[in-house]
Design an enzyme around this catalytic site. Structure first.
Site, PDB file in Angstrom:
ATOM      1  N   SER A 165     -27.904  17.135 -44.500  1.00  0.00           N
ATOM      2  CA  SER A 165     -29.330  17.006 -44.212  1.00  0.00           C
ATOM      3  C   SER A 165     -29.642  17.628 -42.863  1.00  0.00           C
ATOM      4  O   SER A 165     -28.765  17.800 -42.013  1.00  0.00           O
ATOM      5  CB  SER A 165     -29.750  15.537 -44.218  1.00  0.00           C
ATOM      6  OG  SER A 165     -29.005  14.810 -43.256  1.00  0.00           O
ATOM      7  N   ARG A 188     -21.556  10.662 -50.871  1.00  0.00           N
ATOM      8  CA  ARG A 188     -22.131  11.888 -51.430  1.00  0.00           C
ATOM      9  C   ARG A 188     -21.035  12.760 -52.027  1.00  0.00           C
ATOM     10  O   ARG A 188     -21.240  13.432 -53.037  1.00  0.00           O
ATOM     11  CB  ARG A 188     -22.917  12.655 -50.363  1.00  0.00           C
ATOM     12  CG  ARG A 188     -23.777  13.779 -50.927  1.00  0.00           C
ATOM     13  CD  ARG A 188     -24.657  14.390 -49.872  1.00  0.00           C
ATOM     14  NE  ARG A 188     -25.621  13.414 -49.375  1.00  0.00           N
ATOM     15  CZ  ARG A 188     -26.245  13.514 -48.211  1.00  0.00           C
ATOM     16  NH1 ARG A 188     -25.989  14.530 -47.408  1.00  0.00           N
ATOM     17  NH2 ARG A 188     -27.113  12.597 -47.835  1.00  0.00           N
ATOM     18  N   ARG A 204      -9.450   5.861 -43.978  1.00  0.00           N
ATOM     19  CA  ARG A 204     -10.667   5.552 -43.227  1.00  0.00           C
ATOM     20  C   ARG A 204     -11.925   5.601 -44.108  1.00  0.00           C
ATOM     21  O   ARG A 204     -13.037   5.792 -43.619  1.00  0.00           O
ATOM     22  CB  ARG A 204     -10.834   6.492 -42.030  1.00  0.00           C
ATOM     23  CG  ARG A 204      -9.752   6.337 -40.975  1.00  0.00           C
ATOM     24  CD  ARG A 204      -9.868   7.389 -39.884  1.00  0.00           C
ATOM     25  NE  ARG A 204      -8.868   7.195 -38.842  1.00  0.00           N
ATOM     26  CZ  ARG A 204      -9.105   6.638 -37.653  1.00  0.00           C
ATOM     27  NH1 ARG A 204     -10.325   6.214 -37.351  1.00  0.00           N
ATOM     28  NH2 ARG A 204      -8.146   6.518 -36.770  1.00  0.00           N
ATOM     29  N   ASP A 252     -36.209  15.513 -43.047  1.00  0.00           N
ATOM     30  CA  ASP A 252     -37.310  15.037 -42.218  1.00  0.00           C
ATOM     31  C   ASP A 252     -37.858  16.205 -41.422  1.00  0.00           C
ATOM     32  O   ASP A 252     -37.208  17.251 -41.281  1.00  0.00           O
ATOM     33  CB  ASP A 252     -36.850  13.916 -41.279  1.00  0.00           C
ATOM     34  CG  ASP A 252     -35.692  14.347 -40.390  1.00  0.00           C
ATOM     35  OD1 ASP A 252     -35.917  14.629 -39.209  1.00  0.00           O
ATOM     36  OD2 ASP A 252     -34.546  14.406 -40.884  1.00  0.00           O
ATOM     37  N   ARG A 265     -20.226  23.139 -46.224  1.00  0.00           N
ATOM     38  CA  ARG A 265     -20.824  21.850 -45.879  1.00  0.00           C
ATOM     39  C   ARG A 265     -22.208  21.763 -46.498  1.00  0.00           C
ATOM     40  O   ARG A 265     -23.015  22.686 -46.386  1.00  0.00           O
ATOM     41  CB  ARG A 265     -20.926  21.692 -44.363  1.00  0.00           C
ATOM     42  CG  ARG A 265     -21.994  20.701 -43.920  1.00  0.00           C
ATOM     43  CD  ARG A 265     -21.985  20.391 -42.449  1.00  0.00           C
ATOM     44  NE  ARG A 265     -23.311  20.013 -41.964  1.00  0.00           N
ATOM     45  CZ  ARG A 265     -23.939  18.884 -42.231  1.00  0.00           C
ATOM     46  NH1 ARG A 265     -23.382  17.996 -43.028  1.00  0.00           N
ATOM     47  NH2 ARG A 265     -25.137  18.628 -41.740  1.00  0.00           N
ATOM     48  N   GLY A 279     -21.274  14.881 -45.150  1.00  0.00           N
ATOM     49  CA  GLY A 279     -21.045  13.878 -44.125  1.00  0.00           C
ATOM     50  C   GLY A 279     -20.763  12.505 -44.699  1.00  0.00           C
ATOM     51  O   GLY A 279     -19.853  11.799 -44.251  1.00  0.00           O
ATOM     52  N   ARG A 325     -34.455  11.995 -51.736  1.00  0.00           N
ATOM     53  CA  ARG A 325     -33.179  12.571 -51.298  1.00  0.00           C
ATOM     54  C   ARG A 325     -32.212  12.668 -52.466  1.00  0.00           C
ATOM     55  O   ARG A 325     -31.463  13.630 -52.593  1.00  0.00           O
ATOM     56  CB  ARG A 325     -32.572  11.717 -50.176  1.00  0.00           C
ATOM     57  CG  ARG A 325     -33.386  11.746 -48.894  1.00  0.00           C
ATOM     58  CD  ARG A 325     -32.685  11.025 -47.763  1.00  0.00           C
ATOM     59  NE  ARG A 325     -33.567  10.877 -46.613  1.00  0.00           N
ATOM     60  CZ  ARG A 325     -33.147  10.765 -45.368  1.00  0.00           C
ATOM     61  NH1 ARG A 325     -31.857  10.777 -45.104  1.00  0.00           N
ATOM     62  NH2 ARG A 325     -33.997  10.633 -44.377  1.00  0.00           N
TER      63      ARG A 325
END
Length: 232
Positions: free
Chosen positions: A91, A25, A44, A204, A88, A21, A217
């Protein structure tokens, strides 16, 4: 050749793409998992890179947040750049006490409150699922590496700040975790006759309120990346 959202030329993108996402990353994966990565996209700010790993060409790219965003990018990759496989890595929030912070979820199926499937005008409710071969290989790698993981359903919501999340109802159905992208990826793959898998790290815990720190993370999220790069 380019699309409204990807400036790459034909051949710039490998047949296998690992997506995250956060475009930063994707940049992290390019720098730490690929040899000689070359940037192919910055439209973008959605960074994309192609490099090699153990002699094989692999691409990494961001997909943004939510089903509409990954729906656009994965569609263009499958249909305009001849991508065969998308994995993909992202998280997720745990919905079960059997998953702790840092554990992995291999999303076999994706429940959702999204209306994405309506475009296909199917005479029923479609069940978006992962490619079995990718799923099985990912589980094998987790076993070999000793990574804690679970295989099962995730819940993919269009809403992050929800006034009525109804997590208790999904928990009763055995759903493992909540995320925001898997169904569109799985539906696009199915419609294009391609392959897809979602691998998530628990960042989480919905039941306990626990959260990972930025430092945690950074270290624990590399496990899902390791699995993804091992199976493409």
């Amino acid at each position: 050749m380019s699309t409204p959202h990807i400036s790459a030329r034909k051949g710039d993108i490998a047949e296998s793409v690992i997506m995250a996402g956060d475009p930063l990353r994707a940049k992290f994966m390019a720098e730490h998992f690929l040899d000689n990565p070359q940037q192919f996209n910055n439209v973008r700010g959605m960074l994309g890179f192609t490099g090699t790993r153990q002699g094989r060409r692999i691409s990494v790219m961001g997909h943004g947040m939510g089903i509409p965003s990954i729906g656009i990018y994965s569609y263009e990759l499958y249909h305009f750049y001849d991508v065969q496989t998308i994995i993909r890595v992202g998280s997720a929030g745990s919905l079960t006490r059997e998953l702790n912070l840092g554990d992995l979820v291999l999303a076999m199926g994706a429940c959702t409150n999204s209306n994405y499937a309506a475009q296909y005008e199917l005479p029923g409710t479609y069940a978006p699922i992962a490619d079995f071969q990718l799923l099985r290989r990912a589980a094998d790698v987790c076993d070999e590496r000793g990574y804690n993981y679970r295989v099962g359903n995730v819940y993919s919501s269009d809403v992050f700040y929800s006034e009525n999340a109804h997590n208790d109802k999904w928990i009763k159905m055995g759903v493992l975790a909540v995320e925001m992208e898997a169904p569109a990826l799985y539906m696009n793959a199915a419609r294009a006759g391609r392959r897809a898998l979602t691998i998530c790290t628990i960042s989480d815990h919905i039941l306990t309120g626990e959260e990972t720190t930025p430092e945690e993370r950074q270290t624990s999220f590399t496990r899902m990346m390791d699995v993804a790069f091992s199976i493409v």
